[in-house]
Design an enzyme around this catalytic site. Structure first.
Site, PDB file in Angstrom:
ATOM      1  N   CYS A   9     -88.854   0.688 -15.153  1.00 14.31           N
ATOM      2  CA  CYS A   9     -87.667  -0.052 -14.723  1.00 14.31           C
ATOM      3  C   CYS A   9     -86.558   0.156 -15.739  1.00 14.31           C
ATOM      4  O   CYS A   9     -86.781   0.023 -16.938  1.00 14.31           O
ATOM      5  CB  CYS A   9     -87.966  -1.544 -14.605  1.00 14.31           C
ATOM      6  SG  CYS A   9     -86.533  -2.536 -14.154  1.00 14.31           S
ATOM      7  N   CYS A 131     -79.158  -0.257 -33.684  1.00  5.58           N
ATOM      8  CA  CYS A 131     -78.212  -1.359 -33.811  1.00  5.58           C
ATOM      9  C   CYS A 131     -78.375  -1.989 -35.196  1.00  5.58           C
ATOM     10  O   CYS A 131     -79.344  -1.692 -35.894  1.00  5.58           O
ATOM     11  CB  CYS A 131     -78.419  -2.404 -32.707  1.00  5.58           C
ATOM     12  SG  CYS A 131     -79.935  -3.382 -32.866  1.00  5.58           S
TER      13      CYS A 131
END
Length: 579
Positions: A9, A131
């Protein structure tokens, strides 16, 4: 019965994992033997072997496409969207057993992945995501890029550089064979291994929220860079190539020092708030490690890696020297930030503009640059910047410590709202960096408000999906459960799938709840020793004080966010998970 379960997904790491586990449990209840092939970042990919496929009676694919479909030629295969597998996995498997046809791979996909990648349409893409905190955005962006690339017919490999270091590291062969390199990074990463390749730079936020447009832009706009970390800024925004990225690089490297030091200081308080004053005791040793060493390294590391982001390795030494001077002078994190930028740009200027005879050029990185950059940075810190910034920091610290309840509440409202405004974006990171920096000057209140408010959005979405179940589809309710857990871990990005598709309702609800939590945290005088860990930091005595009132502030804000969004969400506007 032998089956192979495949889940994939593009919405994030939660749905893939949840679907895989629920289907596996349903298969076990029916006495089936199942091999699970989960295409996500939660666990390493364990692709089915040729022998397992040959022995399988049924292939069940809960995804929008069949990964490497040529493997399953001639097998019974059932494919359906992952959303249809979550509400009733047992019924889903029963339908698969009943309806699965003999599979014939599409003509366009019957070749191997390597051949497809070399075809006119398929490309070989390698990517890196990173990040500042390396916790959520890094892995969610990686999965989004991987799934989008596969759906577009490309062969893609993504390396994550998170808080535990590089995972799924790209090999030299993969990089050499790649048609394009995507660097979806909010901090500086070493680009030297990609020298000579077409590189496209973007943020982790863009890769997470718009993976397909990101890959399309990379294929059309990527350009060749040199090996320098500062090369190839043509397709970078001002934010990505300027002070924002350099600052976040420094913060990213500093965070482990802050977390370790804060928790060690908290552990020393277990023996009593003043127990560390007794020399030779364990409390004194813990305080020496945490406060005397880890916290002492915070500002030098911050400055050193800001300079590294600007000038690469030549910037580290002058940056750390400038940061240590800032700490010794008393100019704190503000002085450290200024020292880092000064050292970085001086080192970069010497690298670019000081020309030496070829016979002594090799001395530049080990002698000339460290000497000149350290001298300029040090003298500037001592005679120009240090004392005024120290006075400014002392004034700020005194103001924060002497604030009345009204001003404290106003600051808590501001910081809480900033943490919930963009869920890990620039505004969120600005508030977080402010709180982390104040820890060096032993000001712990703002950091407590910041972490508490940052937990609210994801917890609130979990509450909303439970309270107003009829307004959320089954996959959304599953995503809400994952969001709730992520919120407890201080990973506000768990709310991103909801905010991406319903921002005009989600974001205001999050801001209101976060502002309330920030205000209550400041009002009760909460203090937090470590800048990460979420609710689990409460397990360490004295890491958060007062613990119960702090927990109450989080609960209050989360309920406001969750209940308000449950109330204003429309049935007809169900949140679709981000793609």
């Amino acid at each position: 019965m032998n089956i192979i379960l495949i889940t994939a997904c593009p919405s994030g790491m939660a749905t893939t994992f949840l679907a895989a586990k629920r289907l596996e449990q349903a298969a076990q209840r029916q006495g089936w033997s199942a091999h699970v092939e989960m295409h996500g970042e939660v666990a390493p990919l364990q692709a089915a072997t040729a022998e397992q496929i040959a022995n399988a009676d049924l292939i069940v694919v809960a995804a929008d496409h069949v990964p490497a479909p040529e493997r399953f030629e001639g097998k019974r295969l059932f494919q359906a969207p992952i959303a249809s597998a979550l509400p009733d996995p047992s019924a889903f498997l029963a339908q698969a057993k009943r309806e699965a046809p003999i599979y014939s791979a599409p003509a366009a996909s019957t070749t191997s992945a390597s051949t497809a990648a070399n075809s006119a349409d398929g490309k070989k893409i390698v990517a890196v995501t990173a990040c500042p905190t390396g916790v959520a955005h890094t892995f969610m962006a990686a999965e989004a890029l991987a799934e989008a690339g596969k759906a577009m017919g490309h062969a893609i490999r993504v390396e994550t550089q998170g808080s535990v270091g590089a995972q799924d590291k790209l090999t030299e062969e993969e990089i050499a064979d790649a048609d394009v390199v995507v660097l979806a990074c909010d901090i500086d990463v070493d680009p030297t291994r990609f020298a000579g390749k077409r590189i496209y730079r973007t943020s982790t936020g863009n890769a997470l929220k718009k993976p397909r447009p990101t890959l399309e832009a990379a294929l059309s706009e990527a350009s060749i860079e040199s090996g320098s970390s500062n090369a190839g800024t043509a397709n970078k925004s001002v934010k990505e190539k300027g002070v924002y990225k350099h600052l976040l690089t420094g913060v990213s490297f500093m965070l482990p020092m802050v977390v370790a030091g804060g928790l060690l200081i908290a552990l020393s308080f277990v023996f009593g708030i003043e127990a560390f004053e007794q020399e030779g005791t364990l409390a004194a040793a813990l305080m020496q490690i945490g406060g005397g060493t880890a916290f002492a390294l915070m500002i030098p590391v911050l400055a050193g890696y800001i300079a590294y982001s600007i000038a690469d390795r030549p910037g580290i030494a002058p940056g750390m020297i400038g940061g240590m001077l800032a700490a010794n002078i008393g100019s704190g994190f503000i002085g450290g930030i200024l020292a880092g930028f000064l050292a970085g740009y001086v080192a970069l200027a010497v690298t670019r503009y000081v020309k030496l005879p070829s016979s002594v050029e090799s001395l530049k990185p080990i002698l000339i640059i460290p000497l000149v950059a350290s001298l300029v940075t040090g003298l500037t810190m001592i005679y120009v910047i240090g004392e005024p910034v120290a006075a400014l920091l002392n004034a700020l610290t005194s103001f924060l410590e002497s604030m009345g309840s009204t001003n404290a509440v106003l600051l808590g409202i501001l910081l809480g709202a900033m943490m919930c405004f963009d869920l890990g974006g620039p505004v969120n990171k600005a508030a977080y960096t402010f709180g982390v920096g104040l820890l060096a000057s032993e000001t712990y209140g703002p950091m407590a408000a910041i972490m508490a408010a940052g937990m609210v959005p994801a917890i609130g979405m979990g509450i909303a999906s439970f309270v107003a179940r009829n307004k959320f589809s089954a996959p959304e309710r599953e995503a809400g459960k994952a969001s709730f857990v992520l919120g407890l871990c201080f990973i506000s990005e768990g709310a991103i799938p909801f905010a991406a598709k319903d921002p005009l309702r989600v974001i205001p609800a999050c801001i209101v709840g976060g502002a309330l939590t920030g205000a209550l945290s400041m009002l009760v005088g909460a203090k937090l020793m470590a800048p990460h860990g979420g609710i689990f930091v409460l397990l360490i005595p004295n890491a958060i004080t007062p613990a119960l009132l702090y927990l109450g502030a989080i609960v209050a804000g989360s309920l406001v966010t969750g209940l308000s969004y449950a109330f204003i969400k429309r049935d007809a506007a169900q949140v679709a998970l981000a793609t």
